[in-house]
Design a protein around this motif. Sequence first.
Motif, PDB file in Angstrom:
ATOM      1  N   PHE A  75       0.881  -1.245   0.241  1.00 17.54           N
ATOM      2  CA  PHE A  75       0.229   0.268   0.138  1.00 17.54           C
ATOM      3  C   PHE A  75       0.483   1.549  -0.074  1.00 17.54           C
ATOM      4  CE2 PHE A  75      -2.687   3.276   1.983  1.00 17.54           C
ATOM      5  CZ  PHE A  75      -4.111   3.413   1.415  1.00 17.54           C
ATOM      6  N   GLU A  76       1.915   1.408   0.883  1.00 22.90           N
ATOM      7  CA  GLU A  76       2.753   2.303   0.456  1.00 22.90           C
ATOM      8  C   GLU A  76       3.904   2.604  -0.116  1.00 22.90           C
ATOM      9  OE1 GLU A  76       5.701   4.797   4.218  1.00 22.90           O
ATOM     10  OE2 GLU A  76       5.385   2.408   4.065  1.00 22.90           O
ATOM     11  N   GLU A  78       2.317   1.781  -3.347  1.00 24.71           N
ATOM     12  CA  GLU A  78       1.227   2.418  -4.326  1.00 24.71           C
ATOM     13  C   GLU A  78       1.446   4.116  -3.963  1.00 24.71           C
ATOM     14  OE1 GLU A  78      -1.659  -0.336  -4.231  1.00 24.71           O
ATOM     15  OE2 GLU A  78      -0.642  -1.752  -5.539  1.00 24.71           O
ATOM     16  N   THR A  79       0.917   4.197  -2.284  1.00 26.60           N
ATOM     17  CA  THR A  79       0.177   5.619  -1.994  1.00 26.60           C
ATOM     18  C   THR A  79       1.291   6.675  -2.162  1.00 26.60           C
ATOM     19  OG1 THR A  79      -0.303   4.936  -0.096  1.00 26.60           O
ATOM     20  CG2 THR A  79      -1.928   4.140  -1.821  1.00 26.60           C
ATOM     21  N   SER A  81       2.069   6.731   1.345  1.00 33.64           N
ATOM     22  CA  SER A  81       2.104   6.750   2.226  1.00 33.64           C
ATOM     23  C   SER A  81       1.130   6.181   2.755  1.00 33.64           C
ATOM     24  CB  SER A  81       1.679   8.195   2.936  1.00 33.64           C
ATOM     25  OG  SER A  81       0.702   8.023   2.749  1.00 33.64           O
ATOM     26  N   SER A  89      -8.420  -1.741   1.544  1.00 34.33           N
ATOM     27  CA  SER A  89      -7.533  -1.476   0.288  1.00 34.33           C
ATOM     28  C   SER A  89      -8.087  -1.777  -1.207  1.00 34.33           C
ATOM     29  CB  SER A  89      -5.598  -1.694  -0.028  1.00 34.33           C
ATOM     30  OG  SER A  89      -5.974  -2.553   1.167  1.00 34.33           O
TER      31      SER A  89
END
Length: 215
Positions: A75-76, A78-79, A81, A89
């Motif tokens: 997730f970090e 891809e985004t 943070s 998600s």
Amino acid sequence: MKAVTRMVTGLGLALGVSSASQANFFKELADSVQRTAEDTVRQVVVQTTSDMIRGMIIGYTTTQVKSDREVSAEFEKETGSLPVNPKVSAYRSEILPGTSVRPGTEVRVKSHIEVVPGTSGTRATIEEKLTIWDNDDNSIALNSMIKAPGSSTANGGAFTSEFTFTLPEGLPQGVYPVSTHLLLNGEQVGDQKHGLQLVLQVDGSGAVRLARAGF
């Protein structure tokens, strides 16, 4: 003579009106009886369907396929943070072997769930709910089950889960809506809706026949 003629004519008209009134009365009575019979049959079908589906056994299995650290890292990446609080998600579900089944076939509602732990350290309580709705009145829930994907100590991660059930012989044919809802700390954060159609049956000779009510 004319007076007698008028009297006979008047009597005939009166009898005609009386006969028409009686005919209308009996027609309305017959229509009322038919409507009552149809309503009774409909109520019996609905009650029988409800009883059969409420009596079904629903199974549930779940497997954690990624740890909370793996999900957080993806997730970090891809985004850029991580969320402050736990965040779903990904959530999707599908019906296997398909959305058209025959009575007696095991149905599997398979879900994929990903929950990213938050930086705040807030605990993530994840629950998934399955609901099977009436095929005639889609606002009536016939059966439901709520389960927690993963272990009770999991604060995030990726999971696959499966609800399993078998539509019994004797159910009326039709489309039975099936929905799944994902809850995070008691709040709904995702939902999936499917139409599960009970299709024609095939007997031993290969002849096709309609699924019918079991009464």
